[in-house]
Design an enzyme around this catalytic site. Sequence first.
Site, PDB file in Angstrom:
ATOM      1  N   GLU A 256     -11.684   0.683  -2.897  1.00 43.64           N
ATOM      2  CA  GLU A 256     -10.820   1.176  -1.824  1.00 43.64           C
ATOM      3  C   GLU A 256      -9.661   1.960  -2.443  1.00 43.64           C
ATOM      4  OE1 GLU A 256      -9.414  -2.275   0.254  1.00 43.64           O
ATOM      5  OE2 GLU A 256      -8.332  -3.065  -1.479  1.00 43.64           O
TER       6      GLU A 256
ATOM      7  N   ASP B  23       0.833  -1.218   0.000  1.00 43.90           N
ATOM      8  CA  ASP B  23       0.000   0.000   0.000  1.00 43.90           C
ATOM      9  C   ASP B  23       0.863   1.262   0.000  1.00 43.90           C
ATOM     10  OD1 ASP B  23      -2.167  -1.823   0.381  1.00 43.90           O
ATOM     11  OD2 ASP B  23      -1.867  -1.724   2.549  1.00 43.90           O
TER      12      ASP B  23
END
Length: 359
Positions: free
Chosen positions: A253, A43
């Site tokens: 997301e 991420d």
Amino acid sequence: MRRGLILLGALAAFATGAAAQDRAPDGRAYRAQPLTTELFIADPSAHVFDGRIYVYGSHDIQGPSADDQPGKGFVMKDYLVLSMDRIGGPVTVHPTALTLSAVPWADRQLWAPDAAFKDGRYYLYFPAKDREGVFRIGVATGDRPEGPFTPEPQPILGAYSIDPSVFVDEDGAAYLYVGGIHGGQLQRWTSGRYDPAAGDTDLNQPEAASLMPKVARLSDDMLTLAEPMRDAVILNEQGQPLKGGDLDRRFFEAAWLHKYNGLYYLSYSTGDTHFIAYATATTPYGPFTYRGRVLLPVQGWTTHHSIVEVEGQWRLFYHDTQLSNRTHLRSAKVVDLHHEADGSIRTIDPFIAPPPIAP
């Protein structure tokens, strides 16, 4: 117990100096190699602070065997920061920036973070579940970009779900983007309050407007919201909100905002279909119009990214499972990103297809 210790030791050995494989199991070559093989960082949220590149991300560790339960195997307990002077240069893995145990309100799961800078202070934004199992958004502050960071005693009032990212505009205004459906719990906030009975899907309403990422301007102190969060609406070409059943394009997301030639680009993961898609608008609030794909599916179940200009060249930071081939053990990478003359983004394939076999 001994088998578990052997597995943990093997993974640790594999992720500390192991050479990355050049090709995926299907024979395709990877377009980029991991930034580090010392540990698993996923991420990646990249920023340039004082001329140096810093990468903030999830610190993946070996947890329960849960590759078939998205979200359950991600048990991250701390944050570490990577940095480098230039793309392709040596990567420094800094000491721990923040630990779960240091956050008074948090119980588990330090998922994807982001960082920002203002008036000599650095801010680390992060999600975590509280003791009731609800994802909240926290913030911590520090004097250096790599930390250590000191968390605020309470989460940010009015912020929830996961994947915080902060965009600072040219006028100094800062905007917080959050949201993730399924394990990120966004679907449980549709009434304005947390509803634990709302389930773990996109409401099972394929013909209804999809769930949207949330956005709010941050206060000048960068620690609180200056306004309630609102939908960052993503529209189709006809000006209608994308539908929940439009799995190739709807938001799942990992919202990220960057600005290029006066246009605001909202990029995000489509989740189940594994694309990084993007939409554009003339304000940081939107509405945003869907434009296409930034990144095709990577190896691994998740995809999460950031887009930043480095040394006059736009770059895409992302992750995959090249080093581990495990859903919850991911590695950050970086490639060049190109904006076309019409403002579109050239789609990136994370693989390079092998050359055709000569007849």
